[in-house]
Design a protein around this motif. Structure first.
Motif, PDB file in Angstrom:
ATOM      1  N   PRO A  19       0.831  -1.209   0.000  1.00 12.09           N
ATOM      2  CA  PRO A  19       0.000   0.000   0.000  1.00 12.09           C
ATOM      3  C   PRO A  19       0.867   1.261   0.000  1.00 12.09           C
ATOM      4  O   PRO A  19       1.951   1.294   0.592  1.00 12.09           O
ATOM      5  N   THR A  20       0.376   2.291  -0.655  1.00 18.80           N
ATOM      6  CA  THR A  20       1.135   3.536  -0.758  1.00 18.80           C
ATOM      7  C   THR A  20       1.487   4.099   0.610  1.00 18.80           C
ATOM      8  O   THR A  20       2.606   4.585   0.823  1.00 18.80           O
ATOM      9  N   ALA A  21       0.551   4.029   1.549  1.00 15.34           N
ATOM     10  CA  ALA A  21       0.815   4.565   2.886  1.00 15.34           C
ATOM     11  C   ALA A  21       1.993   3.858   3.543  1.00 15.34           C
ATOM     12  O   ALA A  21       2.810   4.496   4.236  1.00 15.34           O
ATOM     13  N   GLN A  22       2.118   2.558   3.336  1.00  9.13           N
ATOM     14  CA  GLN A  22       3.243   1.814   3.898  1.00  9.13           C
ATOM     15  C   GLN A  22       4.555   2.232   3.254  1.00  9.13           C
ATOM     16  O   GLN A  22       5.584   2.358   3.931  1.00  9.13           O
ATOM     17  N   LEU A  23       4.528   2.479   1.948  1.00 10.02           N
ATOM     18  CA  LEU A  23       5.730   2.909   1.244  1.00 10.02           C
ATOM     19  C   LEU A  23       6.204   4.267   1.750  1.00 10.02           C
ATOM     20  O   LEU A  23       7.387   4.463   2.031  1.00 10.02           O
ATOM     21  N   VAL A  24       5.269   5.204   1.862  1.00  8.75           N
ATOM     22  CA  VAL A  24       5.631   6.541   2.339  1.00  8.75           C
ATOM     23  C   VAL A  24       6.203   6.464   3.753  1.00  8.75           C
ATOM     24  O   VAL A  24       7.190   7.120   4.082  1.00  8.75           O
ATOM     25  N   ASP A  25       5.602   5.609   4.578  1.00  5.54           N
ATOM     26  CA  ASP A  25       6.090   5.454   5.954  1.00  5.54           C
ATOM     27  C   ASP A  25       7.508   4.895   5.973  1.00  5.54           C
ATOM     28  O   ASP A  25       8.362   5.381   6.724  1.00  5.54           O
ATOM     29  N   GLU A  26       7.783   3.870   5.152  1.00  5.55           N
ATOM     30  CA  GLU A  26       9.137   3.301   5.081  1.00  5.55           C
ATOM     31  C   GLU A  26      10.156   4.374   4.680  1.00  5.55           C
ATOM     32  O   GLU A  26      11.222   4.487   5.275  1.00  5.55           O
ATOM     33  N   TRP A  27       9.828   5.130   3.647  1.00  9.38           N
ATOM     34  CA  TRP A  27      10.755   6.158   3.177  1.00  9.38           C
ATOM     35  C   TRP A  27      10.934   7.267   4.210  1.00  9.38           C
ATOM     36  O   TRP A  27      12.057   7.701   4.483  1.00  9.38           O
TER      37      TRP A  27
ATOM     38  N   ALA B 224      12.182  -4.104  -6.525  1.00 11.37           N
ATOM     39  CA  ALA B 224      10.726  -4.099  -6.696  1.00 11.37           C
ATOM     40  C   ALA B 224      10.223  -2.686  -6.968  1.00 11.37           C
ATOM     41  O   ALA B 224       9.492  -2.081  -6.182  1.00 11.37           O
ATOM     42  N   PHE B 225      10.583  -2.178  -8.130  1.00 11.44           N
ATOM     43  CA  PHE B 225      10.246  -0.799  -8.488  1.00 11.44           C
ATOM     44  C   PHE B 225       8.947  -0.725  -9.284  1.00 11.44           C
ATOM     45  O   PHE B 225       8.619  -1.613 -10.060  1.00 11.44           O
ATOM     46  N   SER B 226       8.237   0.361  -9.068  1.00 13.93           N
ATOM     47  CA  SER B 226       7.127   0.758  -9.923  1.00 13.93           C
ATOM     48  C   SER B 226       7.026   2.273  -9.818  1.00 13.93           C
ATOM     49  O   SER B 226       7.563   2.867  -8.867  1.00 13.93           O
ATOM     50  N   PRO B 227       6.355   2.934 -10.760  1.00  7.52           N
ATOM     51  CA  PRO B 227       6.189   4.383 -10.637  1.00  7.52           C
ATOM     52  C   PRO B 227       5.547   4.797  -9.314  1.00  7.52           C
ATOM     53  O   PRO B 227       5.852   5.867  -8.777  1.00  7.52           O
ATOM     54  N   ARG B 228       4.697   3.943  -8.754  1.00  6.38           N
ATOM     55  CA  ARG B 228       4.062   4.268  -7.477  1.00  6.38           C
ATOM     56  C   ARG B 228       5.081   4.274  -6.342  1.00  6.38           C
ATOM     57  O   ARG B 228       4.974   5.070  -5.401  1.00  6.38           O
TER      58      ARG B 228
ATOM     59  N   ALA C  60       8.955  10.308  -3.570  1.00  9.64           N
ATOM     60  CA  ALA C  60       8.874  11.756  -3.775  1.00  9.64           C
ATOM     61  C   ALA C  60       8.027  12.418  -2.695  1.00  9.64           C
ATOM     62  O   ALA C  60       8.372  13.489  -2.183  1.00  9.64           O
ATOM     63  N   ALA C  61       6.937  11.757  -2.316  1.00 10.41           N
ATOM     64  CA  ALA C  61       6.074  12.295  -1.261  1.00 10.41           C
ATOM     65  C   ALA C  61       6.786  12.360   0.075  1.00 10.41           C
ATOM     66  O   ALA C  61       6.437  13.176   0.943  1.00 10.41           O
TER      67      ALA C  61
END
Length: 262
Positions: free
Chosen positions: A139-147, A171-175, A181-182
């Motif tokens: 999920p995007t929220a998990q990605l932003v939190d990791e970063w 495991a790259f994707s534009p998302r 970036a966020a």
């Protein structure tokens, strides 16, 4: 804009593959012996038309020879113990991408060591907090939190913002880039074997050519010189694995682990 970025992991001595970074045979397949890595640096130094770091590349107009960037994932102890010294002897500066949940643990760099690496002119960035698998499926929220948590931890250690990162397990994707970036990341290294860079929501995305234990110094030098043959071989194999990963998901990771540990 083009860049020839090489992806390394750990460098070890005397066959002690568990001394730096993650354990296991799969991880060890990406680790180089110290003497072999020294040969890599010598050959790459002779082959590279231009050497650089990503902060300067972000301000580049894209003209001239493609720069060579040397990157090191995971944050294993060898980044400080030997890699930085070997790079500096040949006037290189590396990019050390740190898995921050492992900072200070056995086999990994400490907060004071990453601070010293940055002070010596190397780039310190994030490789996520937890070495998250299958980032592109999260999920995007998990990605932003990791970063955010990983760059925040590093910024606290360095006393300055951290805006560079690399994607675990390719495991790259534009998302994934958009989430980076966020979180304030402006340069993101992937494992896609390409020299072509692109922008995703203000974040510069750079591919990398992977160096494994069985990669000869001559091949690393050819990659740094921009030779088409070894780059095409990596591109073909990477896309083959990408298709398998997409089709099999966690089954692919489990099968890969079983093959290495057999």
């Amino acid at each position: 804009m083009r860049a020839l970025s090489l992806l390394y992991h750990d460098v070890i001595a005397d066959g002690d593959w568990e001394a730096s970074g993650f354990h296991g045979r799969a991880a060890a397949s990406y680790k180089l012996d110290r003497r072999e890595f020294a040969r890599h640096v010598t050959v790459i130094s002779a082959a590279a038309a231009r050497r650089d770091i990503v902060h300067r590349l972000q301000k580049d107009d894209g003209g001239g020879s493609a720069p060579v960037l040397l990157t090191f994932d995971d944050g294993g102890a060898s980044a400080y113990d030997c890699v930085a010294d070997l790079l500096e002897r040949s006037s290189w500066r590396g990019h050390f991408l740190i898995t921050t949940d492992y900072l200070g643990q056995s086999g990994f760099v400490t907060r004071s060591q990453v601070r010293e690496l940055a002070g010596r002119g190397h780039v310190v960035g994030s490789h996520s907090c937890s070495h998250l698998t299958r980032m592109s499926a999260r999920p995007t929220a998990q990605l932003v939190d990791e970063w955010k948590r990983s760059t925040g931890e590093l910024a606290d250690a360095l006393g300055q913002s951290v805006t560079v990162a690399s994607v675990p397990f390719g495991a790259f994707s534009p998302r994934v880039a958009a989430a980076a970036a966020a979180a304030g990341i402006t340069a993101l290294f992937t494992s896609e074997p390409t020299a072509q860079c692109r922008w995703v929501e203000g974040c510069l995305v750079l591919g990398r050519y992977t160096v494994r234990r069985d990669t000869a110094a001559a091949v690393a030098g050819a990659l740094a010189a921009g030779a088409l043959g070894p780059r095409l071989r990596q591109w073909w194999l990477w896309n083959l694995k990408k298709t398998a990963k997409a089709a099999l998901g966690d089954v692919y990771l489990a099968a890969r682990h079983a093959v290495y540990e057999r």
